[in-house]
Design a protein around this motif. Structure first.
Motif, PDB file in Angstrom:
ATOM      1  N   ILE A  70       0.853  -1.188   0.000  1.00  0.00           N
ATOM      2  CA  ILE A  70       0.000   0.000   0.000  1.00  0.00           C
ATOM      3  C   ILE A  70       0.897   1.248   0.000  1.00  0.00           C
ATOM      4  N   GLY A  71       0.439   2.331  -0.649  1.00  0.00           N
ATOM      5  CA  GLY A  71       1.305   3.497  -0.826  1.00  0.00           C
ATOM      6  C   GLY A  71       1.715   4.172   0.462  1.00  0.00           C
ATOM      7  N   SER A  72       0.761   4.384   1.363  1.00  0.00           N
ATOM      8  CA  SER A  72       1.064   5.057   2.627  1.00  0.00           C
ATOM      9  C   SER A  72       0.125   4.545   3.705  1.00  0.00           C
ATOM     10  N   LEU A  73       0.580   4.672   4.944  1.00  0.00           N
ATOM     11  CA  LEU A  73      -0.209   4.184   6.078  1.00  0.00           C
ATOM     12  C   LEU A  73       0.071   5.073   7.282  1.00  0.00           C
ATOM     13  N   THR A  74      -0.993   5.472   7.970  1.00  0.00           N
ATOM     14  CA  THR A  74      -0.867   6.195   9.233  1.00  0.00           C
ATOM     15  C   THR A  74      -1.405   5.314  10.338  1.00  0.00           C
ATOM     16  N   ILE A  75      -0.610   5.087  11.371  1.00  0.00           N
ATOM     17  CA  ILE A  75      -1.070   4.319  12.526  1.00  0.00           C
ATOM     18  C   ILE A  75      -1.253   5.293  13.687  1.00  0.00           C
ATOM     19  N   LEU A  76      -2.407   5.199  14.336  1.00  0.00           N
ATOM     20  CA  LEU A  76      -2.763   6.130  15.410  1.00  0.00           C
ATOM     21  C   LEU A  76      -3.132   5.356  16.654  1.00  0.00           C
ATOM     22  N   ASP A  77      -2.534   5.730  17.771  1.00  0.00           N
ATOM     23  CA  ASP A  77      -2.859   5.121  19.066  1.00  0.00           C
ATOM     24  C   ASP A  77      -2.330   6.050  20.144  1.00  0.00           C
TER      25      ASP A  77
END
Length: 322
Positions: free
Chosen positions: A17-24
């Protein structure tokens, strides 16, 4: 970034996948170490997203990875407009509904998923989604029409491939937000016979009872106190009746098993759910194959993952409203 989020991130990153943001915004605890493969005891006390980031990047350095350590509920709706897809995992119904509503406000597809030990679910609200099915062209023309309450054929075209005429059929699915799906009835075909009703897993009932329990008590999960067990059982019985399901399918053994599993994480279950969810996301982004519509329920004890389309019932357009 609990175990299910780890599995989703792993599969999406490995798929390129081109880009990924992980939030926690939560910190790593010792309880996290037993089910998450991106962290170790060295990361206890660190933010979970930040702790997992280096291992996620190592899977595929070509994926642009971002980390956000803020509380998701403090984000304005405009925050979600920068993404092509939003996936929320292991949250209560209230925050899921809030995120879902924000995604709808900026017209972004939304997935929710959760795992409870041996059990889990995936929910999809793609708002309106078009996808293409390719098949060998038949002698009968394809009619542009509604196929189900939520799915319609909206366009067709043809191409030649290896000497054969291939028909490309564009279908459109419409979706409902999670707060409406959670109170919607089963479709008429699932209630059309006793045999079909018996096939509906009590997991659907227990998920609805859990979310109602959370709303009434402001607790994340039921404890083993007599009061909590009594309330959960009462809510499950009511939800089962609302769904018009036979009382005998809500067995005390299943209620006990669900309550023993609630809130826990089991690696094979999160691996299955994470793989299914990531594959569906990839198909949706590529507009290929029919996506989940709209609730997938997974019971690892039965090794089954049926999908139910749960939507409000509206009267036909030719019926006058009174």
């Amino acid at each position: 970034m609990r175990a299910l989020a780890n599995e989703v991130a792993k599969n999406l990153v490995l798929a390129g996948i081109g880009s990924l943001t992980i939030l926690d915004d939560q910190l790593v605890t010792e309880d996290d170490l037993g089910s998450q493969f991106f962290i170790s005891e060295l990361y206890v006390g660190m933010n979970r997203a930040a702790a997992a980031a280096s291992q996620v990047r190592a899977l595929n350095p070509r994926v642009a990875l971002s980390v956000d350590m803020e509380n998701i509920l403090l984000k304005p709706p405009e925050f979600y407009s920068m993404f092509d897809m939003v996936i929320a995992t292991d949250l209560d119904l209230a925050p899921l509904s809030t995120i879902n509503a924000a995604c709808r406000f900026v017209n972004r597809p939304f997935y929710a998923a959760g795992s409870h030990g041996m059990y889990g679910f995936i929910f999809a609200d793609l708002i309106t989604h078009d996808y293409v099915i390719e098949r060998e062209k038949s002698n009968m023309p394809t009619e542009l029409k509604a196929e189900t309450m939520t799915r319609s054929i909206v366009a067709t075209s043809t191409k030649e491939e290896n000497g054969k005429q291939i028909e490309m059929v564009t279908k459109r699915e419409i979706y409902s937000p999670i707060n409406l799906a959670n109170t919607s009835p089963l479709q008429a075909e699932q209630l059309s016979s006793r045999r079909r009703k018996l096939q509906v897993p009590p997991l659907l009932t227990c998920l609805r009872a859990l979310w109602e329990f959370q709303a009434l008590t402001q607790q994340s999960l039921p404890t083993h106190s007599h009061a909590d067990l009594e309330l959960f059982t009462k809510l499950a019985t009511e939800k089962h009746k609302e769904l018009q399901l036979p009382p005998e399918t809500l067995r005390s053994e299943f209620l006990r098993s669900f309550l023993q599993n609630v809130g826990s994480e089991i690696a094979p279950v999160t691996a299955f759910l994470g793989g299914q969810l990531a594959q569906d996301v990839i198909n949706v982004l590529g507009q290929r194959e029919q996506p989940i519509q709209n609730f997938l329920l997974f019971d690892s004890e039965d090794s089954k993952g049926p999908v139910y389309a749960l939507h409000p019932i509206f009267p036909p357009l030719d019926v006058p409203l009174v």
